[in-house]
Enzyme design. Structure first.
Site, PDB file in Angstrom:
ATOM      1  N   GLU A   1       5.061 -11.374 -10.014  1.00  0.00           N
ATOM      2  CA  GLU A   1       3.818 -10.595 -10.072  1.00  0.00           C
ATOM      3  C   GLU A   1       2.593 -11.504 -10.113  1.00  0.00           C
ATOM      4  O   GLU A   1       1.566 -11.150 -10.697  1.00  0.00           O
ATOM      5  CB  GLU A   1       3.798  -9.589 -11.233  1.00  0.00           C
ATOM      6  CG  GLU A   1       2.814  -8.451 -10.955  1.00  0.00           C
ATOM      7  CD  GLU A   1       2.820  -7.311 -11.967  1.00  0.00           C
ATOM      8  OE1 GLU A   1       3.441  -7.427 -13.034  1.00  0.00           O
ATOM      9  OE2 GLU A   1       2.196  -6.277 -11.666  1.00  0.00           O
TER      10      GLU A   1
ATOM     11  N   HIS B   1       8.007  -9.179  -6.166  1.00  0.00           N
ATOM     12  CA  HIS B   1       6.940  -8.467  -6.874  1.00  0.00           C
ATOM     13  C   HIS B   1       5.612  -9.205  -6.755  1.00  0.00           C
ATOM     14  O   HIS B   1       5.267 -10.040  -7.606  1.00  0.00           O
ATOM     15  CB  HIS B   1       7.330  -8.295  -8.351  1.00  0.00           C
ATOM     16  CG  HIS B   1       6.460  -7.338  -9.106  1.00  0.00           C
ATOM     17  ND1 HIS B   1       6.747  -6.875 -10.369  1.00  0.00           N
ATOM     18  CD2 HIS B   1       5.289  -6.729  -8.776  1.00  0.00           C
ATOM     19  CE1 HIS B   1       5.800  -6.057 -10.785  1.00  0.00           C
ATOM     20  NE2 HIS B   1       4.894  -5.958  -9.836  1.00  0.00           N
TER      21      HIS B   1
END
Lengths: 333, 333
Positions: free
Chosen positions: A280, A6
């Site tokens: 992320e 991610h």
């Protein structure tokens, strides 16, 4: 090997925002034009950002997609979205070509509300077949916080899912910016969307209809693992399958949970086969946690410290599960 | 003493639904009419439901409000909502009079979208001053899943908050049914609303403006405690106060989290002074957990077993915090 599934290209050179800005004046007559970004600008933005953190944190490869909060499907019509999405997917392709050891492409999709899915199918095919991408980000709410699209279990989406299966790529369920003042984007809309998608999956027979479909719910599954008893109980009351059976081959959570206690709960409650390492970074939370002295989003540290995990479990979370859920990655590593 | 701050009258006699059903035919010319429910019917519905579970689980008093999923602010105009809300609040009053040892009233509000808050202020005053209620349920989304109201931090709400402060009562932030097919009511809309409200509180100076305002976020705070690092990090990046400071006297979470690992995380992460015992029985999840042999929503068991809590902590969660957050309860116990 440690695969971060991610990552978004959030540190883009200014030519990207300039391209987007110019689209506002073109809404009557969009043209594809050119995104003015040089290879040197890309190198600098990556080496000062993602690559620096990869090295510092000891991760190897990032599945890399355009910035999620900028997908902006709510903005403009079919051509505006199509040009923007093609340009930004091409930009990811350039990053992956410049750093083939460090990045593998994941695409965004031209999900203009009310436009046919055919554009998304075409762009997915282009990105996977021509650019070598291995997955996509699917926005369950292209309206940007007003939730006008059918639930992800609606047959509306099936032609797109069939294309995903045909290409053997999964989708990460990921919303974009919020136009609704009630919902902060990364603090509410993202987490809400994750929770919403999981509950939609409980309610319908999507994975019975399409057993080869694979969906990743990011941000640690939103509110789901914390409320695992609630979801087990709701599924039971509704006479739906056991959660463990429902998710087994079809639903996966990433590890974008930014404190130790959250990761400890995730790794204790959710089957380890359904957890994929993600951070992320560089993303929603960029600071250093004063309680630990480390970046909040350095999620590898939390996985390393999670008390219920064995070495074999960590290997699954860091690498083996990614190879299974994103099988096209195997040709890249 | 064990005070359950989160109970709704979900086991109502059929006269309640009949009253609501009749309102559909009255939308052109609403009349208040009568809710046909006898005291014997109330007794039976309570003794077979809430009271039975109170006794079995060893809790003493429930803060009792009308069924949340039936608040239905999206339905009908000002008079429809006003009559419905007055009738159901009066029904709670009857329950509390029949069982003064076991139930204390909390009201719902006539929050018709687009109607002035004056009706809510009037009904809150009536319920507290005349019926002896000690709190209210405030719906942040009277549209039922379309989120058209201003954020809870908007000055739109301030006149209502000032009335709450004047009466020294808190509000539980609680949505009702979802009209949006994307959001399952108890599986998505409820949890999303909790998460959304907390992020709204981070973004604005509501509690600086109104330091005596007290809000309870139910369902264990939605996705918030699981993502506590994310919220600490977002607040830090936004240069907002520390979460512990922001919530101290103003934001409280209940314990409606239906498995041990969730409660363990909540009680480890959130300051114990900000946690109030709640079960929401008989509510969203009614089954027995095959993994424990106990009801999912028997949350007292999880508090009893939470490893980080001392006896003094449990006293706060079960009783002392409720006396502080709902001070009008002290005259009732």
């Amino acid at each position: 090997m440690i695969v971060d599934i991610h990552g978004h290209y959030t540190t883009v050179p200014p030519g990207v925002e300039a391209y987007r800005g110019a689209q506002i004046a073109q809404m009557g007559a969009p043209t594809k034009g050119k995104m003015n970004v040089t290879d040197d600008e890309i190198r600098k933005s990556i080496e000062d950002g993602q690559l620096k953190f990869q090295r510092e944190r000891g991760t190897d490869v990032t599945l890399f997609s355009p910035r999620a909060s900028w997908m902006g499907h709510h903005f403009g019509g079919e051509l505006i979205s199509r040009y923007w999405i093609e340009q930004t997917n091409d930009l990811i392709y350039r990053v992956c070509n410049l750093y083939p050891e460090n990045f593998v492409g994941v695409c965004q999709l031209p999900q203009t509300p009310s436009d046919p899915l055919a554009n998304c199918i075409r762009e997915l095919d282009r990105c996977v077949s021509q650019l070598g991408f291995i997955g996509c980000n699917l926005n369950p709410d292209p309206s940007g916080g007003y939730w006008g699209a059918p639930p992800l279990t609606d047959r509306y989406w099936y032609p797109f899912y069939e294309k995903m299966i045909d290409l053997d790529v999964p989708a990460m369920v990921h919303v974009s910016a919020s136009c609704n003042p009630s919902f902060h984007a990364t603090g509410a809309h993202y987490i809400n969307a994750d929770t919403t998608a999981f509950m939609q999956f409980i309610q319908a027979d999507l994975f019975k209809d399409l057993p080869a479909l694979r969906m990743i719910i990011p941000h640690g599954g939103g509110g789901v693992p914390y409320h695992w008893g609630r979801y087990r109980g709701l599924a039971q009351d509704m006479k739906r399958p056991l959660l463990a059976d429902m998710i087994r081959n079809n639903v996966f959570f990433d590890t974008c949970v930014y404190h130790q206690a959250g990761i400890d709960l995730l790794t204790k409650i959710v089957p380890v086969d359904n957890i994929l390492f993600g951070s992320e970074m560089v993303g929603a939370v960029r600071g250093i946690d004063p309680e630990t002295g480390q970046y909040y989003d350095d999620t590898k540290r939390y996985i390393d410290a999670a008390p219920t995990l064995t070495a074999a479990d960590r290997n699954k979370i860091f690498e083996a599960n990614a190879r299974r859920v994103y099988p096209r990655i195997n040709a890249k590593l």
